[in-house]
Write a protein that holds these residues in place. Structure first.
Motif, PDB file in Angstrom:
ATOM      1  N   PRO A  17       0.821  -1.219   0.000  1.00 39.22           N
ATOM      2  CA  PRO A  17       0.000   0.000   0.000  1.00 39.22           C
ATOM      3  C   PRO A  17       0.853   1.266   0.000  1.00 39.22           C
ATOM      4  O   PRO A  17       1.842   1.377   0.724  1.00 39.22           O
ATOM      5  N   LEU A  18       0.452   2.207  -0.807  1.00 34.49           N
ATOM      6  CA  LEU A  18       1.139   3.498  -0.854  1.00 34.49           C
ATOM      7  C   LEU A  18       0.978   4.263   0.452  1.00 34.49           C
ATOM      8  O   LEU A  18       1.813   5.109   0.799  1.00 34.49           O
ATOM      9  N   GLU A  19      -0.073   3.935   1.192  1.00 35.33           N
ATOM     10  CA  GLU A  19      -0.311   4.636   2.461  1.00 35.33           C
ATOM     11  C   GLU A  19       0.804   4.421   3.465  1.00 35.33           C
ATOM     12  O   GLU A  19       1.009   5.251   4.360  1.00 35.33           O
ATOM     13  N   LEU A  20       1.533   3.303   3.349  1.00 34.71           N
ATOM     14  CA  LEU A  20       2.658   3.080   4.263  1.00 34.71           C
ATOM     15  C   LEU A  20       3.730   4.146   4.072  1.00 34.71           C
ATOM     16  O   LEU A  20       4.283   4.677   5.050  1.00 34.71           O
ATOM     17  N   GLU A  21       4.041   4.470   2.831  1.00 31.63           N
ATOM     18  CA  GLU A  21       5.021   5.518   2.565  1.00 31.63           C
ATOM     19  C   GLU A  21       4.483   6.872   3.022  1.00 31.63           C
ATOM     20  O   GLU A  21       5.230   7.691   3.586  1.00 31.63           O
ATOM     21  N   GLU A  22       3.214   7.135   2.765  1.00 30.48           N
ATOM     22  CA  GLU A  22       2.651   8.422   3.153  1.00 30.48           C
ATOM     23  C   GLU A  22       2.669   8.593   4.669  1.00 30.48           C
ATOM     24  O   GLU A  22       2.933   9.697   5.180  1.00 30.48           O
ATOM     25  N   ALA A  23       2.404   7.503   5.411  1.00 33.78           N
ATOM     26  CA  ALA A  23       2.459   7.593   6.867  1.00 33.78           C
ATOM     27  C   ALA A  23       3.881   7.876   7.351  1.00 33.78           C
ATOM     28  O   ALA A  23       4.091   8.651   8.292  1.00 33.78           O
ATOM     29  N   ALA A  24       4.860   7.240   6.716  1.00 32.22           N
ATOM     30  CA  ALA A  24       6.248   7.504   7.092  1.00 32.22           C
ATOM     31  C   ALA A  24       6.644   8.938   6.764  1.00 32.22           C
ATOM     32  O   ALA A  24       7.410   9.569   7.515  1.00 32.22           O
ATOM     33  N   MET A  25       6.127   9.484   5.659  1.00 26.83           N
ATOM     34  CA  MET A  25       6.426  10.871   5.307  1.00 26.83           C
ATOM     35  C   MET A  25       5.781  11.833   6.294  1.00 26.83           C
ATOM     36  O   MET A  25       6.340  12.893   6.608  1.00 26.83           O
ATOM     37  N   VAL A  26       4.614  11.482   6.806  1.00 27.79           N
ATOM     38  CA  VAL A  26       3.982  12.310   7.839  1.00 27.79           C
ATOM     39  C   VAL A  26       4.833  12.336   9.103  1.00 27.79           C
ATOM     40  O   VAL A  26       4.912  13.357   9.809  1.00 27.79           O
ATOM     41  N   ASP A  27       5.508  11.215   9.381  1.00 28.35           N
ATOM     42  CA  ASP A  27       6.376  11.141  10.560  1.00 28.35           C
ATOM     43  C   ASP A  27       7.708  11.848  10.361  1.00 28.35           C
ATOM     44  O   ASP A  27       8.555  11.830  11.262  1.00 28.35           O
ATOM     45  N   GLY A  28       7.935  12.432   9.183  1.00 28.84           N
ATOM     46  CA  GLY A  28       9.131  13.235   8.995  1.00 28.84           C
ATOM     47  C   GLY A  28      10.137  12.696   8.004  1.00 28.84           C
ATOM     48  O   GLY A  28      11.152  13.355   7.750  1.00 28.84           O
TER      49      GLY A  28
ATOM     50  N   ALA B  71      13.601   8.303   1.629  1.00 32.28           N
ATOM     51  CA  ALA B  71      13.863   7.566   2.860  1.00 32.28           C
ATOM     52  C   ALA B  71      12.691   6.669   3.220  1.00 32.28           C
ATOM     53  O   ALA B  71      12.875   5.532   3.675  1.00 32.28           O
ATOM     54  N   ALA B  72      11.472   7.158   3.000  1.00 30.85           N
ATOM     55  CA  ALA B  72      10.294   6.333   3.294  1.00 30.85           C
ATOM     56  C   ALA B  72      10.252   5.104   2.399  1.00 30.85           C
ATOM     57  O   ALA B  72       9.889   4.002   2.850  1.00 30.85           O
ATOM     58  N   PHE B  73      10.632   5.290   1.145  1.00 29.89           N
ATOM     59  CA  PHE B  73      10.620   4.143   0.238  1.00 29.89           C
ATOM     60  C   PHE B  73      11.640   3.095   0.673  1.00 29.89           C
ATOM     61  O   PHE B  73      11.316   1.900   0.775  1.00 29.89           O
ATOM     62  N   PHE B  74      12.888   3.503   0.927  1.00 26.89           N
ATOM     63  CA  PHE B  74      13.929   2.537   1.235  1.00 26.89           C
ATOM     64  C   PHE B  74      13.781   1.936   2.633  1.00 26.89           C
ATOM     65  O   PHE B  74      14.209   0.801   2.854  1.00 26.89           O
ATOM     66  N   ARG B  75      13.184   2.635   3.560  1.00 26.31           N
ATOM     67  CA  ARG B  75      13.052   2.112   4.924  1.00 26.31           C
ATOM     68  C   ARG B  75      11.748   1.371   5.151  1.00 26.31           C
ATOM     69  O   ARG B  75      11.684   0.500   6.025  1.00 26.31           O
ATOM     70  N   ILE B  76      10.722   1.665   4.374  1.00 22.94           N
ATOM     71  CA  ILE B  76       9.419   1.037   4.598  1.00 22.94           C
ATOM     72  C   ILE B  76       9.051   0.084   3.469  1.00 22.94           C
ATOM     73  O   ILE B  76       8.785  -1.105   3.684  1.00 22.94           O
ATOM     74  N   THR B  77       9.065   0.590   2.234  1.00 24.51           N
ATOM     75  CA  THR B  77       8.563  -0.186   1.103  1.00 24.51           C
ATOM     76  C   THR B  77       9.566  -1.211   0.609  1.00 24.51           C
ATOM     77  O   THR B  77       9.210  -2.371   0.341  1.00 24.51           O
ATOM     78  N   PHE B  78      10.819  -0.800   0.473  1.00 21.49           N
ATOM     79  CA  PHE B  78      11.810  -1.687  -0.127  1.00 21.49           C
ATOM     80  C   PHE B  78      11.967  -3.007   0.630  1.00 21.49           C
ATOM     81  O   PHE B  78      12.049  -4.069  -0.003  1.00 21.49           O
ATOM     82  N   PRO B  79      12.036  -3.021   1.985  1.00 21.93           N
ATOM     83  CA  PRO B  79      12.120  -4.329   2.676  1.00 21.93           C
ATOM     84  C   PRO B  79      10.930  -5.242   2.396  1.00 21.93           C
ATOM     85  O   PRO B  79      11.078  -6.472   2.368  1.00 21.93           O
ATOM     86  N   LEU B  80       9.746  -4.651   2.180  1.00 24.48           N
ATOM     87  CA  LEU B  80       8.577  -5.472   1.878  1.00 24.48           C
ATOM     88  C   LEU B  80       8.637  -6.054   0.476  1.00 24.48           C
ATOM     89  O   LEU B  80       7.962  -7.047   0.178  1.00 24.48           O
ATOM     90  N   LEU B  81       9.433  -5.433  -0.394  1.00 28.16           N
ATOM     91  CA  LEU B  81       9.562  -5.921  -1.770  1.00 28.16           C
ATOM     92  C   LEU B  81      10.690  -6.932  -1.930  1.00 28.16           C
ATOM     93  O   LEU B  81      10.857  -7.495  -3.011  1.00 28.16           O
TER      94      LEU B  81
END
Length: 286
Positions: free
Chosen positions: A174-185, A190-200
């Motif tokens: 879900p794209l919302e995972l990246e958006e939530a990480a971006m809301v956290d700063g 960084a949101a892609f490599f720390r949140i999305t990339f490990p899931l891929l």
């Protein structure tokens, strides 16, 4: 009466599972037998292989066939060519397929749907229909009998399916995972490599397995591109053993085939867990 019926259903269910398990074991034995026959034949001397009676258990086996393979200097040269082509193909194909899958899954741009359709159409074209044009292009670029040239052809062959496979994994996150990480700063990168990339990562492993097998075992494209005997891949080298003499030394051929299979087995031992997770994830999320 209800309890008796329940016990009867449980017994029927247990019997059905046992029958399915037995059928699975039989199918597995049929599938494994050619591999076992190849390995066992690699340890038999030539005179035993030529006898009418088959030898199922090489109790008096020998390593002479493997020694003859290792004594052939062209084996190590072919191994070097194969491993170079496979690793280069895998790295380039996964990189471009990953970027393409991200583009068509995360962004809306003009020509997106035609691009997806083109991927499917290219995948449907028989590889044999492209041999002449591919050879002419490589000859123009002076890449015939070169690792880079064969790698380019392999990348073109496996890229469409790899893009389609990775697209399913990227869409499933879900794209919302990246958006939530971006809301956290976090930044978008960084949101892609720390949140999305490990899931891929499981999807990348599953795609890598496909690319590795295609590049390592491919024969026909290598036969067209690598015409120099010093630039043969391992499948071409193995075919050369069959054609070298009028009487084929099947013990050496089986030993060579066994050695060619070893890198594939080692690769699977390293990635089997992530590969299984990736295949299941792709089936559910894609």
């Amino acid at each position: 009466m209800t309890a008796v019926a329940a016990r009867s259903r449980r017994r029927r269910g247990t019997a059905g599972r046992r029958l399915l398990g037995l059928a699975a074991v039989l199918v597995a034995l049929v599938w494994v037998f050619p591999i076992y026959w190849m390995v066992s034949s690699a340890f038999l001397p030539t005179n035993r292989l030529r006898t009418p009676e088959p030898t199922f258990f090489p109790t008096d086996g020998t390593l002479a066939n493997f020694r003859r393979v290792f004594a052939d200097p062209t084996f190590f040269r072919s191994f070097q060519v194969s491993i170079s082509v496979t690793l280069l193909t895998l790295a380039v194909a996964i990189l471009f397929a990953f970027l393409a899958a991200l583009a068509i899954s995360r962004f809306r741009f003009r020509g997106r749907k035609p691009f997806i359709v083109t991927i499917l159409v290219v995948q449907m074209i028989p590889a044999e229909g492209l041999f002449i044009s591919q050879y002419q292009v490589l000859d123009t670029w002076h890449l015939v009998n070169a690792v880079a040239g064969l790698s380019v052809v392999y990348v073109a062959a496996i890229l469409p399916f790899t893009v389609w496979m990775l697209r399913g994994f990227v869409t499933g996150v879900p794209l919302e995972l990246e958006e939530a990480a971006m809301v956290d700063g976090l930044s978008r990168t960084a949101a892609f490599f720390r949140i999305t990339f490990p899931l891929l990562a499981p999807g990348l492993v599953a795609s890598g397995v496909y690319g590795f097998l295609q590049a390592w075992n491919e024969y026909t494209l290598a036969l067209v591109v690598m015409t120099d005997p010093d630039q043969r891949t391992l499948p071409l080298w193995l075919q050369g053993l069959v054609e070298a003499n009028r009487a084929t030394d099947w013990g050496v051929v089986m030993a060579g085939a066994t050695l060619i299979s070893v890198p594939v087995i080692v690769f699977f031992l390293f990635v089997q867990r992530r590969m299984s997770a990736g295949l299941v994830a792709g089936a559910v999320k894609g």
